[in-house]
Scaffold this motif. Structure first.
Motif, PDB file in Angstrom:
ATOM      1  N   MET A   1       0.850  -1.200   0.000  1.00  0.00           N
ATOM      2  CA  MET A   1       0.000   0.000   0.000  1.00  0.00           C
ATOM      3  C   MET A   1       0.888   1.254   0.000  1.00  0.00           C
ATOM      4  SD  MET A   1      -2.938   1.106   2.764  1.00  0.00           S
ATOM      5  CE  MET A   1      -3.891  -0.373   2.485  1.00  0.00           C
ATOM      6  N   ASN A   2       0.563   2.184  -0.900  1.00  0.00           N
ATOM      7  CA  ASN A   2       1.336   3.406  -1.025  1.00  0.00           C
ATOM      8  C   ASN A   2       0.423   4.627  -0.907  1.00  0.00           C
ATOM      9  OD1 ASN A   2       3.955   2.187  -1.708  1.00  0.00           O
ATOM     10  ND2 ASN A   2       2.922   1.563  -3.603  1.00  0.00           N
ATOM     11  N   LEU A   3       0.989   5.751  -0.497  1.00  0.00           N
ATOM     12  CA  LEU A   3       0.215   6.981  -0.385  1.00  0.00           C
ATOM     13  C   LEU A   3      -0.362   7.400  -1.733  1.00  0.00           C
ATOM     14  CD1 LEU A   3       2.495   9.033   2.041  1.00  0.00           C
ATOM     15  CD2 LEU A   3       0.205   8.138   2.548  1.00  0.00           C
ATOM     16  N   THR A   4       0.297   7.012  -2.807  1.00  0.00           N
ATOM     17  CA  THR A   4      -0.171   7.390  -4.132  1.00  0.00           C
ATOM     18  C   THR A   4      -1.310   6.507  -4.637  1.00  0.00           C
ATOM     19  OG1 THR A   4       1.631   6.056  -5.058  1.00  0.00           O
ATOM     20  CG2 THR A   4       2.020   8.428  -4.815  1.00  0.00           C
ATOM     21  N   ASP A   5      -1.736   5.533  -3.854  1.00  0.00           N
ATOM     22  CA  ASP A   5      -2.856   4.663  -4.234  1.00  0.00           C
ATOM     23  C   ASP A   5      -4.210   5.348  -4.073  1.00  0.00           C
ATOM     24  OD1 ASP A   5      -1.025   2.632  -4.689  1.00  0.00           O
ATOM     25  OD2 ASP A   5      -1.362   1.663  -2.745  1.00  0.00           O
ATOM     26  N   LEU A   9      -8.291  12.300   0.663  1.00  0.00           N
ATOM     27  CA  LEU A   9      -7.912  12.254   2.077  1.00  0.00           C
ATOM     28  C   LEU A   9      -9.077  12.800   2.887  1.00  0.00           C
ATOM     29  CD1 LEU A   9      -4.263  13.684   1.953  1.00  0.00           C
ATOM     30  CD2 LEU A   9      -4.983  11.289   1.817  1.00  0.00           C
ATOM     31  N   THR A  10      -9.611  11.993   3.793  1.00  0.00           N
ATOM     32  CA  THR A  10     -10.659  12.460   4.701  1.00  0.00           C
ATOM     33  C   THR A  10     -10.013  12.726   6.055  1.00  0.00           C
ATOM     34  OG1 THR A  10     -11.275  10.158   5.237  1.00  0.00           O
ATOM     35  CG2 THR A  10     -12.511  11.259   3.490  1.00  0.00           C
ATOM     36  N   GLY A 169     -18.880   9.650  -6.855  1.00  0.00           N
ATOM     37  CA  GLY A 169     -18.033   8.717  -7.578  1.00  0.00           C
ATOM     38  C   GLY A 169     -16.717   8.397  -6.912  1.00  0.00           C
ATOM     39  N   ILE A 170     -16.590   8.715  -5.629  1.00  0.00           N
ATOM     40  CA  ILE A 170     -15.351   8.435  -4.893  1.00  0.00           C
ATOM     41  C   ILE A 170     -15.475   7.077  -4.223  1.00  0.00           C
ATOM     42  CG2 ILE A 170     -13.817   9.181  -3.034  1.00  0.00           C
ATOM     43  CD1 ILE A 170     -14.771  12.062  -3.613  1.00  0.00           C
ATOM     44  N   ALA A 171     -14.696   6.123  -4.666  1.00  0.00           N
ATOM     45  CA  ALA A 171     -14.750   4.755  -4.151  1.00  0.00           C
ATOM     46  C   ALA A 171     -14.070   4.664  -2.791  1.00  0.00           C
ATOM     47  CB  ALA A 171     -14.085   3.802  -5.135  1.00  0.00           C
ATOM     48  N   LYS A 172     -14.583   3.773  -1.951  1.00  0.00           N
ATOM     49  CA  LYS A 172     -14.037   3.627  -0.594  1.00  0.00           C
ATOM     50  C   LYS A 172     -12.560   3.253  -0.617  1.00  0.00           C
ATOM     51  CE  LYS A 172     -15.182   0.092   2.046  1.00  0.00           C
ATOM     52  NZ  LYS A 172     -15.975  -0.806   2.932  1.00  0.00           N
ATOM     53  N   ASP A 173     -12.164   2.442  -1.583  1.00  0.00           N
ATOM     54  CA  ASP A 173     -10.761   2.000  -1.610  1.00  0.00           C
ATOM     55  C   ASP A 173      -9.805   3.086  -2.095  1.00  0.00           C
ATOM     56  OD1 ASP A 173     -11.359   2.021  -4.308  1.00  0.00           O
ATOM     57  OD2 ASP A 173     -10.819  -0.077  -4.673  1.00  0.00           O
ATOM     58  N   LYS A 174     -10.357   4.242  -2.469  1.00  0.00           N
ATOM     59  CA  LYS A 174      -9.520   5.374  -2.858  1.00  0.00           C
ATOM     60  C   LYS A 174      -9.451   6.438  -1.762  1.00  0.00           C
ATOM     61  CE  LYS A 174      -8.205   3.997  -6.892  1.00  0.00           C
ATOM     62  NZ  LYS A 174      -6.741   3.723  -7.134  1.00  0.00           N
ATOM     63  N   ILE A 175     -10.018   6.131  -0.602  1.00  0.00           N
ATOM     64  CA  ILE A 175     -10.064   7.066   0.518  1.00  0.00           C
ATOM     65  C   ILE A 175      -9.042   6.662   1.574  1.00  0.00           C
ATOM     66  CG2 ILE A 175     -11.479   7.951   2.420  1.00  0.00           C
ATOM     67  CD1 ILE A 175     -13.939   7.431   0.620  1.00  0.00           C
ATOM     68  N   LEU A 176      -8.261   7.611   2.030  1.00  0.00           N
ATOM     69  CA  LEU A 176      -7.351   7.405   3.163  1.00  0.00           C
ATOM     70  C   LEU A 176      -7.818   8.310   4.296  1.00  0.00           C
ATOM     71  CD1 LEU A 176      -4.744   6.100   4.294  1.00  0.00           C
ATOM     72  CD2 LEU A 176      -3.479   8.069   3.375  1.00  0.00           C
ATOM     73  N   HIS A 177      -8.323   7.696   5.384  1.00  0.00           N
ATOM     74  CA  HIS A 177      -8.807   8.489   6.508  1.00  0.00           C
ATOM     75  C   HIS A 177      -7.624   8.878   7.374  1.00  0.00           C
ATOM     76  CE1 HIS A 177     -11.753  10.264   9.026  1.00  0.00           C
ATOM     77  NE2 HIS A 177     -11.385   9.562  10.082  1.00  0.00           N
ATOM     78  N   THR A 178      -7.468  10.169   7.597  1.00  0.00           N
ATOM     79  CA  THR A 178      -6.260  10.747   8.192  1.00  0.00           C
ATOM     80  C   THR A 178      -6.635  11.472   9.477  1.00  0.00           C
ATOM     81  OG1 THR A 178      -5.392  11.014   5.954  1.00  0.00           O
ATOM     82  CG2 THR A 178      -4.273  12.228   7.711  1.00  0.00           C
ATOM     83  N   ALA A 179      -6.103  11.007  10.613  1.00  0.00           N
ATOM     84  CA  ALA A 179      -6.590  11.514  11.900  1.00  0.00           C
ATOM     85  C   ALA A 179      -5.600  11.220  13.009  1.00  0.00           C
ATOM     86  CB  ALA A 179      -7.939  10.883  12.234  1.00  0.00           C
ATOM     87  N   GLU A 180      -5.758  11.953  14.106  1.00  0.00           N
ATOM     88  CA  GLU A 180      -4.963  11.697  15.313  1.00  0.00           C
ATOM     89  C   GLU A 180      -5.652  10.699  16.233  1.00  0.00           C
ATOM     90  OE1 GLU A 180      -2.675  11.770  18.852  1.00  0.00           O
ATOM     91  OE2 GLU A 180      -4.833  12.119  18.748  1.00  0.00           O
ATOM     92  N   GLY A 193     -13.608  -0.749   7.006  1.00  0.00           N
ATOM     93  CA  GLY A 193     -12.619  -1.209   6.040  1.00  0.00           C
ATOM     94  C   GLY A 193     -11.900  -0.094   5.328  1.00  0.00           C
ATOM     95  N   LEU A 194     -11.836   1.084   5.968  1.00  0.00           N
ATOM     96  CA  LEU A 194     -11.131   2.224   5.390  1.00  0.00           C
ATOM     97  C   LEU A 194      -9.635   2.139   5.694  1.00  0.00           C
ATOM     98  CD1 LEU A 194     -13.516   5.191   6.284  1.00  0.00           C
ATOM     99  CD2 LEU A 194     -12.822   4.547   3.966  1.00  0.00           C
ATOM    100  N   ALA A 195      -8.825   2.447   4.713  1.00  0.00           N
ATOM    101  CA  ALA A 195      -7.402   2.626   4.991  1.00  0.00           C
ATOM    102  C   ALA A 195      -7.239   3.863   5.871  1.00  0.00           C
ATOM    103  CB  ALA A 195      -6.629   2.797   3.695  1.00  0.00           C
ATOM    104  N   SER A 196      -6.246   3.846   6.749  1.00  0.00           N
ATOM    105  CA  SER A 196      -6.121   4.966   7.677  1.00  0.00           C
ATOM    106  C   SER A 196      -4.668   5.380   7.873  1.00  0.00           C
ATOM    107  CB  SER A 196      -6.761   4.637   9.030  1.00  0.00           C
ATOM    108  OG  SER A 196      -6.073   3.595   9.677  1.00  0.00           O
ATOM    109  N   CYS A 197      -4.521   6.669   8.131  1.00  0.00           N
ATOM    110  CA  CYS A 197      -3.220   7.293   8.351  1.00  0.00           C
ATOM    111  C   CYS A 197      -3.264   8.005   9.701  1.00  0.00           C
ATOM    112  CB  CYS A 197      -2.935   8.277   7.222  1.00  0.00           C
ATOM    113  SG  CYS A 197      -1.427   9.240   7.430  1.00  0.00           S
TER     114      CYS A 197
END
Length: 241
Positions: A1-5, A9-10, A169-180, A193-197
């Motif tokens: 998994m890469n940031l460019t995938d 960014l939510t 049209g934003i697919a879930k697998d294209k979302i990176l949830h970004t939070a503290e 099932g969201l990717a998270s940062c």
């Protein structure tokens, strides 16, 4: 998994982009000056987290700027210090004074070139407008607790966000949830099932500060100590493509 995938960014806002722990502590200073013996910063933040989380559970549709006065009242009662209604109301309005982290605006301006930027925040719209001015970027969508009628970690907030982004049209697998916050954000993100940062602003400190203990550590796909570190990692990922 890469940031460019990812193409979106939510973001959680408070704790991630806005320094809410400093904002909370400074907003409570008039009350804290009357507490004897003095409390440590983490004692204050942990008490705030407890009362805020409880109040959000019992009054999920109350706007954040109207919920914070109740938190102020509960804290004053717990610490056995006098307060007035005006004190409570003033604290509810203090969100507009909470500072942005030093790296937030520049990082968002950089990331805007590569991603759609979305806010999913436990706040009301009026309070966020003040914070947005400090962040100096135009978000592609802003979803607040006031919009949804509930507070994270409720799954309703994530359901709402995913439904509205899906309509665009934003697919879930294209979302990176970004939070503290592991409690408010990463734990429920796992459930969807969201990717998270994880932007680990409290690195080097003990405990969870102004957020509740999430219990079992949720999975995170990326971890950075700041937004500036996220930007650097994205720049490195571009060079590797």
């Amino acid at each position: 998994m890469n940031l460019t995938d990812f193409n979106t960014l939510t973001f959680d806002c408070y704790g991630t982009l806005i320094d809410w722990e400093t904002g909370i502590f400074e907003g409570l200073r008039p009350l804290l000056e009357r507490v004897k013996p003095p409390l440590t910063r983490d004692q204050v933040l942990e008490a705030h987290a407890r009362h805020e989380s409880s109040q959000q559970k019992y009054t999920p549709a109350r706007r954040y700027r109207d919920l914070l006065p109740i938190v102020y009242k509960r804290l004053a009662e717990e610490w056995q210090v006098p307060f007035t209604l005006a004190d409570c109301v003033a604290y509810g309005r203090s969100v507009q004074n909470w500072p942005a982290f030093d790296d937030s605006a520049a990082a968002l301006q950089y990331l805007k070139k590569y991603y759609k930027l979305v806010i999913l925040s436990n706040v009301d719209n009026e309070s966020f407008a003040h914070s947005n001015a400090k962040l100096q970027v135009e978000f592609d969508a802003i979803f607040t607790a006031e919009d949804v009628g509930s507070y994270k970690p409720s799954p309703r907030n994530f359901d709402y966000m995913l439904e509205k982004l899906g309509e665009r049209g934003i697919a879930k697998d294209k979302i990176l949830h970004t939070a503290e916050s592991l409690f408010h954000d990463h734990k429920p993100a796992n459930g969807f099932g969201l990717a998270s940062c994880w932007i680990y602003r409290r690195h080097g400190q003990e405990g969870f500060g102004a957020t509740m203990n999430p219990g079992l550590q949720p999975k995170v796909d990326f971890r950075f100590d700041s937004m500036a570190d996220l930007v650097k990692a994205h720049q490195d990922a571009l060079l590797q493509k």
